[in-house]
Scaffold this active site. Structure first.
Site, PDB file in Angstrom:
ATOM      1  N   VAL A   4     -11.218 -19.178 -13.816  1.00 40.26           N
ATOM      2  CA  VAL A   4     -10.970 -19.481 -12.156  1.00 40.26           C
ATOM      3  C   VAL A   4     -11.988 -19.060 -11.218  1.00 40.26           C
ATOM      4  O   VAL A   4     -12.612 -17.888 -11.446  1.00 40.26           O
ATOM      5  CB  VAL A   4      -9.767 -19.354 -11.672  1.00 40.26           C
ATOM      6  CG1 VAL A   4      -8.593 -19.950 -12.759  1.00 40.26           C
ATOM      7  CG2 VAL A   4      -9.236 -17.791 -11.988  1.00 40.26           C
ATOM      8  N   SER A   5     -12.427 -19.665 -10.166  1.00 42.32           N
ATOM      9  CA  SER A   5     -13.368 -18.968  -9.204  1.00 42.32           C
ATOM     10  C   SER A   5     -12.666 -18.486  -8.096  1.00 42.32           C
ATOM     11  O   SER A   5     -13.216 -17.653  -7.459  1.00 42.32           O
ATOM     12  CB  SER A   5     -14.368 -20.103  -8.901  1.00 42.32           C
ATOM     13  OG  SER A   5     -13.717 -21.214  -8.131  1.00 42.32           O
ATOM     14  N   THR A   6     -11.596 -18.684  -7.635  1.00 41.35           N
ATOM     15  CA  THR A   6     -10.919 -18.559  -6.456  1.00 41.35           C
ATOM     16  C   THR A   6      -9.367 -17.799  -6.551  1.00 41.35           C
ATOM     17  O   THR A   6      -8.623 -18.384  -7.853  1.00 41.35           O
ATOM     18  CB  THR A   6     -10.715 -19.370  -5.207  1.00 41.35           C
ATOM     19  OG1 THR A   6      -9.971 -20.359  -5.609  1.00 41.35           O
ATOM     20  CG2 THR A   6     -12.419 -19.797  -4.986  1.00 41.35           C
TER      21      THR A   6
END
Length: 276
Positions: free
Chosen positions: A20-22
């Site tokens: 996941v990036s955020t």
């Protein structure tokens, strides 16, 4: 009940990769636990043996500079374990750069491995490889579009006087307003009384007055370190220099400006809506 894995060559062994990036993404349906659960179910249905699970949190897929990802591909591309595939929730979890996707697909093929998406069923035929690369192009395009939308939203947020979610400058704190934004209540910067007092003292020491001569930055640092810390760390000349040169202390809070020395944007850091 899961079947016990054995060392038989008939059992295809795989590794799982989740990302996941955020923080916002982690709270939605692409959370790490959800990705892993779906991948484990997928592998169980197909009789794959899972060797290891690799996870990168808070990492974009627009490049391959991700610790867990690099550790995983080194292991797979070594060819020492005869790993059948890297399993991901979707191709965008591994790549949002079509060029990187094409290069790694080629390298995986050389060692007899695949990149498998549990939500995008693509075979190893020439058409299947084309479809995989097409997914990569779409993901890259979506990433670029999302980045543009986020940039415009952040610029408008700053134009209206709201804080964009990065760490506030020393002397300030971010406080929620009653205005609703895309990710919740918007925030504004207000003085942090304790830190603001230190900022004022730094300027007073540096400028001097009729009672005392101006003090150099090195001496200011020595003086400050006898009294307080800089958010838990010792004071350094660079920190004092940054405070003395930052326009925020004259009432001008810049967003997206470029510095003459580096030509890099003088961003205060990414918002919670950074592109994936």
């Amino acid at each position: 009940m899961k079947k016990a894995l054995d060392s038989s060559p008939l059992v295809p062994f795989v590794v799982l990769y989740a990302r996941v990036s955020t923080e916002r993404q982690a709270m939605k349906d692409l959370s790490i636990p959800d990705q892993l659960r779906r991948m484990r179910d997928y592998c169980e249905r197909r009789g794959y043996g899972i060797l290891t699970e690799y996870v990168d949190e808070g990492r974009t897929a627009t490049d391959d500079n991700r610790p867990a990802f690099q550790q995983m591909v080194r292991r797979v591309l070594s060819g020492e374990e005869n790993i059948h595939a890297i399993v991901v929730h979707s191709f965008s979890r591994a790549f949002r750069n079509a060029t990187d996707l094409a290069v790694y697909l080629r390298d995986l093929t050389k060692v007899g491995a695949r990149l498998v998406s549990v939500t995008q069923d693509v075979d190893e035929s020439p058409i299947g490889r084309f479809v995989t690369l097409f997914y990569g192009l779409v993901d890259e395009m979506n990433s670029a579009e999302n980045s543009k939308h986020v940039k415009r939203a952040r610029e408008e947020n700053a134009r209206r006087g709201f804080h964009n979610g990065s760490k506030p400058p020393f002397g300030y704190k971010a406080v929620e307003t009653k205005t609703i934004g895309h990710t919740g209540y918007r925030k504004v910067l207000v003085e942090d009384e304790a830190e603001a007092a230190i900022v004022r003292e730094i300027f007073n020491l540096y400028e001097g007055d009729e009672r005392r001569a101006p003090m150099g930055m090195k001496r200011i640092v020595e003086y400050l370190n006898t009294k307080s810390l800089y958010r838990g760390q010792i004071w350094r000349v660079q920190r004092v220099q940054q405070i003395l040169s930052d326009s925020v202390y004259t009432g001008v809070y810049e967003f997206g400006a470029r510095t003459a020395r580096t030509q890099h944007k003088a961003d205060r850091g990414p918002s919670e809506d950074s592109h994936d």
